[in-house]
Design a protein around this motif. Structure first.
Motif, PDB file in Angstrom:
ATOM      1  N   ARG A 267       0.827  -1.206   0.000  1.00 48.10           N
ATOM      2  CA  ARG A 267       0.000   0.000   0.000  1.00 48.10           C
ATOM      3  C   ARG A 267       0.865   1.260   0.000  1.00 48.10           C
ATOM      4  N   ASP A 268       0.382   2.280  -0.716  1.00 49.20           N
ATOM      5  CA  ASP A 268       1.025   3.592  -0.702  1.00 49.20           C
ATOM      6  C   ASP A 268       0.353   4.524   0.299  1.00 49.20           C
ATOM      7  N   ILE A 269      -0.940   4.310   0.541  1.00 50.95           N
ATOM      8  CA  ILE A 269      -1.693   5.178   1.441  1.00 50.95           C
ATOM      9  C   ILE A 269      -2.577   4.320   2.336  1.00 50.95           C
ATOM     10  N   ASP A 270      -2.954   4.877   3.472  1.00 49.99           N
ATOM     11  CA  ASP A 270      -3.979   4.276   4.315  1.00 49.99           C
ATOM     12  C   ASP A 270      -5.344   4.638   3.747  1.00 49.99           C
TER      13      ASP A 270
ATOM     14  N   ASP B 221      -2.024  16.272  -9.086  1.00 50.33           N
ATOM     15  CA  ASP B 221      -2.492  16.647  -7.757  1.00 50.33           C
ATOM     16  C   ASP B 221      -1.317  17.329  -7.071  1.00 50.33           C
ATOM     17  N   PRO B 222      -1.291  18.670  -7.031  1.00 48.96           N
ATOM     18  CA  PRO B 222      -0.120  19.363  -6.495  1.00 48.96           C
ATOM     19  C   PRO B 222       0.103  19.143  -5.008  1.00 48.96           C
ATOM     20  N   SER B 223      -0.890  18.576  -4.315  1.00 46.80           N
ATOM     21  CA  SER B 223      -0.679  18.291  -2.892  1.00 46.80           C
ATOM     22  C   SER B 223       0.163  17.037  -2.692  1.00 46.80           C
ATOM     23  N   THR B 224       0.249  16.187  -3.721  1.00 44.45           N
ATOM     24  CA  THR B 224       1.029  14.956  -3.596  1.00 44.45           C
ATOM     25  C   THR B 224       2.258  14.937  -4.489  1.00 44.45           C
ATOM     26  N   HIS B 225       2.232  15.654  -5.614  1.00 43.30           N
ATOM     27  CA  HIS B 225       3.375  15.674  -6.528  1.00 43.30           C
ATOM     28  C   HIS B 225       3.831  17.113  -6.739  1.00 43.30           C
ATOM     29  N   HIS B 226       5.051  17.383  -6.296  1.00 43.64           N
ATOM     30  CA  HIS B 226       5.568  18.752  -6.269  1.00 43.64           C
ATOM     31  C   HIS B 226       7.088  18.688  -6.122  1.00 43.64           C
ATOM     32  N   PRO B 227       7.771  19.803  -6.345  1.00 43.19           N
ATOM     33  CA  PRO B 227       9.239  19.798  -6.207  1.00 43.19           C
ATOM     34  C   PRO B 227       9.676  19.502  -4.768  1.00 43.19           C
ATOM     35  N   VAL B 228      10.751  18.708  -4.643  1.00 43.31           N
ATOM     36  CA  VAL B 228      11.364  18.397  -3.353  1.00 43.31           C
ATOM     37  C   VAL B 228      12.873  18.445  -3.525  1.00 43.31           C
ATOM     38  N   ASP B 229      13.601  18.286  -2.434  1.00 44.02           N
ATOM     39  CA  ASP B 229      15.057  18.253  -2.515  1.00 44.02           C
ATOM     40  C   ASP B 229      15.518  16.970  -3.213  1.00 44.02           C
TER      41      ASP B 229
ATOM     42  N   ASP C 144      17.409  13.482  -4.007  1.00 48.41           N
ATOM     43  CA  ASP C 144      17.695  12.317  -3.168  1.00 48.41           C
ATOM     44  C   ASP C 144      18.803  11.515  -3.863  1.00 48.41           C
ATOM     45  N   PRO C 145      19.928  11.304  -3.203  1.00 48.22           N
ATOM     46  CA  PRO C 145      21.058  10.617  -3.869  1.00 48.22           C
ATOM     47  C   PRO C 145      20.723   9.207  -4.338  1.00 48.22           C
ATOM     48  N   ARG C 146      19.680   8.598  -3.788  1.00 50.35           N
ATOM     49  CA  ARG C 146      19.294   7.257  -4.245  1.00 50.35           C
ATOM     50  C   ARG C 146      18.882   7.272  -5.717  1.00 50.35           C
ATOM     51  N   PHE C 147      18.426   8.421  -6.194  1.00 56.88           N
ATOM     52  CA  PHE C 147      17.904   8.510  -7.555  1.00 56.88           C
ATOM     53  C   PHE C 147      18.800   9.359  -8.462  1.00 56.88           C
ATOM     54  N   ALA C 148      20.032   9.584  -8.039  1.00 58.68           N
ATOM     55  CA  ALA C 148      20.941  10.406  -8.820  1.00 58.68           C
ATOM     56  C   ALA C 148      21.340   9.698 -10.115  1.00 58.68           C
ATOM     57  N   CYS C 149      21.183  10.386 -11.242  1.00 60.29           N
ATOM     58  CA  CYS C 149      21.539   9.832 -12.557  1.00 60.29           C
ATOM     59  C   CYS C 149      21.320  10.920 -13.598  1.00 60.29           C
ATOM     60  N   ASP C 150      21.638  10.586 -14.834  1.00 59.12           N
ATOM     61  CA  ASP C 150      21.384  11.518 -15.929  1.00 59.12           C
ATOM     62  C   ASP C 150      19.978  11.350 -16.505  1.00 59.12           C
TER      63      ASP C 150
ATOM     64  N   TYR D  12       7.576   3.533  -4.627  1.00 58.08           N
ATOM     65  CA  TYR D  12       6.295   3.916  -4.032  1.00 58.08           C
ATOM     66  C   TYR D  12       5.949   5.354  -4.415  1.00 58.08           C
ATOM     67  N   THR D  13       4.659   5.656  -4.428  1.00 54.41           N
ATOM     68  CA  THR D  13       4.238   6.994  -4.838  1.00 54.41           C
ATOM     69  C   THR D  13       4.811   8.067  -3.924  1.00 54.41           C
ATOM     70  N   THR D  14       5.073   7.741  -2.676  1.00 50.09           N
ATOM     71  CA  THR D  14       5.679   8.717  -1.766  1.00 50.09           C
ATOM     72  C   THR D  14       7.107   9.067  -2.171  1.00 50.09           C
ATOM     73  N   GLU D  15       7.714   8.247  -3.037  1.00 46.92           N
ATOM     74  CA  GLU D  15       9.076   8.491  -3.513  1.00 46.92           C
ATOM     75  C   GLU D  15       9.113   9.120  -4.907  1.00 46.92           C
ATOM     76  N   HIS D  16       7.954   9.276  -5.534  1.00 43.37           N
ATOM     77  CA  HIS D  16       7.936   9.752  -6.913  1.00 43.37           C
ATOM     78  C   HIS D  16       8.521  11.150  -7.060  1.00 43.37           C
ATOM     79  N   ASN D  17       8.256  12.036  -6.095  1.00 43.42           N
ATOM     80  CA  ASN D  17       8.779  13.397  -6.226  1.00 43.42           C
ATOM     81  C   ASN D  17      10.303  13.398  -6.274  1.00 43.42           C
ATOM     82  N   ALA D  18      10.932  12.683  -5.359  1.00 43.11           N
ATOM     83  CA  ALA D  18      12.390  12.624  -5.353  1.00 43.11           C
ATOM     84  C   ALA D  18      12.913  11.927  -6.604  1.00 43.11           C
ATOM     85  N   PHE D  19      12.208  10.870  -7.051  1.00 41.48           N
ATOM     86  CA  PHE D  19      12.604  10.156  -8.263  1.00 41.48           C
ATOM     87  C   PHE D  19      12.593  11.111  -9.458  1.00 41.48           C
ATOM     88  N   ASN D  20      11.618  12.027  -9.507  1.00 43.97           N
ATOM     89  CA  ASN D  20      11.508  12.950 -10.626  1.00 43.97           C
ATOM     90  C   ASN D  20      12.430  14.159 -10.494  1.00 43.97           C
TER      91      ASN D  20
END
Length: 362
Positions: A50-53, A171-179, A181-187, A241-249
């Motif tokens: 699950r991504d959300i409760d 949905d800007p409340s769930t997907h928005h710019p964040v700092d 994350d080195p886990r997703f660092a790439c070109d 997970y969707t909670t990681e999508h912002n950092a992934f992007n």
């Protein structure tokens, strides 16, 4: 009004790319006063990922993936003013579609909501006994999450009373710019599950550029890629997970969108990932499909590639400054024109127009 919605999953995006689409639209409709119950089967390990409760804005009913349990939740369809069967539940799809038609009240609005319209239409063309084809005379409308005029014309040609595309959005409340994350660092990063009608396009638009640009770093996220042979400069992340999508992007220099075969062929079908990436102000490279300019402007808000060589060329010439400018322009565009608040308003008007017509007819 009460909505009974029978879909794949509201709570989990695991092997379920429609999750964020459902959440965005239904959350907005709840804010407009609709009382929503979402019925989803406990299948494909989705409940273990699950991504959300269960949200406050919808009643969540998770039922065992058995025929008895399925019949039990169908019995509640008669309590709703609007009954929706989404495609791709994965278990009992035929029975659920037939059931919502049989169990819905005579005055209820009956909807088939197709989140994979191009594939469904191909199946109907090949199978005269397809359950959706048989159900169309008893449905009030078909909603789709893409497809534009080709899908509208095709569904009406098959006998649908009406067909309305309701596109993916942000949905800007769930997907928005964040700092970052080195886990997703790439070109270049790509996120998508390994599916038969996507794999060849991923090979062309992602793995080929990786092979051409051996000095660059690539990252692929999603289920099913564990056994796929890839160049040495490609890392596999697994389910994101969707909670990681912002950092992934936000973290890579650019992110890639690759449409499935059917969606690319019919056009006018931006994936959820397009708006999620734009919402995070990511620099998006997308494969070419008809209608992209209706959503993002090529070369200014998105980079469009005809093949893997184009992807490699875009990436080779892309500077951090230009990537930032493209991402910021994309964010401004989707915030102005492509949010789930706007999609919810569209659906609300579609529902109200239907009931107004029904009152006039009565």
């Amino acid at each position: 009004m009460k909505i009974a919605f029978y879909g794949s999953s509201l709570l989990s995006s695991y092997w379920n790319g429609a999750a964020t689409y459902y959440r965005g639209i239904l959350r907005d409709l709840a804010g407009r006063g609709y009382q929503i119950t979402f019925y989803e089967p406990d299948a494909f390990d989705r409940q273990q990922h699950r991504d959300i409760d269960p949200p406050e804005w919808a009643r969540s009913v998770v039922y065992p993936a058995t025929e008895e349990a399925m019949r039990g939740v169908l019995a509640e369809a008669g309590e709703a003013d609007i009954v929706v069967k989404a495609n791709g539940v994965g278990v009992f799809d035929r029975e659920l579609l037939e059931g919502v038609i049989d169990q819905a009240r005579p005055d209820a609005l009956r909807i088939f909501w197709d989140v994979d319209a191009a594939a469904t239409l191909d199946e109907m063309r090949a199978d005269a006994s397809h359950p959706v084809l048989k159900a169309l005379p008893n449905l009030d409308m078909v909603l789709t999450y893409g497809g534009g005029p080709p899908v509208i014309d095709a569904y009406r040609g098959f006998g649908a009373a009406d067909c309305v595309p309701v596109y993916n959005a942000l949905d800007p409340s769930t997907h928005h710019p964040v700092d970052p994350d080195p886990r997703f660092a790439c070109d270049l990063a790509f996120l998508g599950n390994r599916l038969p009608d996507r794999e060849a396009r991923v090979e062309e638009f992602f793995l080929k550029p990786a092979a051409l640009l051996a000095e660059r770093q690539f990252l692929i996220g999603g289920n099913g890629w564990e056994t796929k042979g890839m160049p040495g400069n490609v890392r596999h992340r697994g389910h994101v997970y969707t909670t990681e999508h912002n950092a992934f992007n936000c973290t890579p220099l650019a992110v890639l969108n690759v449409a499935r075969d059917s969606m690319a062929n019919i056009g006018f079908s931006p994936a959820t990932r397009v708006f999620e990436a734009a919402g995070a102000a990511a620099c998006l490279i997308t494969d070419a499909w008809e209608g992209i300019d209706l959503f993002l402007k090529p070369d200014e808000e998105v980079l469009v590639a005809r093949d893997g060589q184009d992807v490699a060329d875009h990436l080779a010439s892309l500077t951090p400054e230009r990537a930032k400018a493209i991402g910021e322009a994309a964010l401004a565009r989707v915030m102005a024109e492509h949010t789930y608040r706007l999609r919810g308003a569209q659906v609300d008007q579609v529902f109200k127009a239907h009931f107004a017509r029904a009152r006039e007819a009565a």
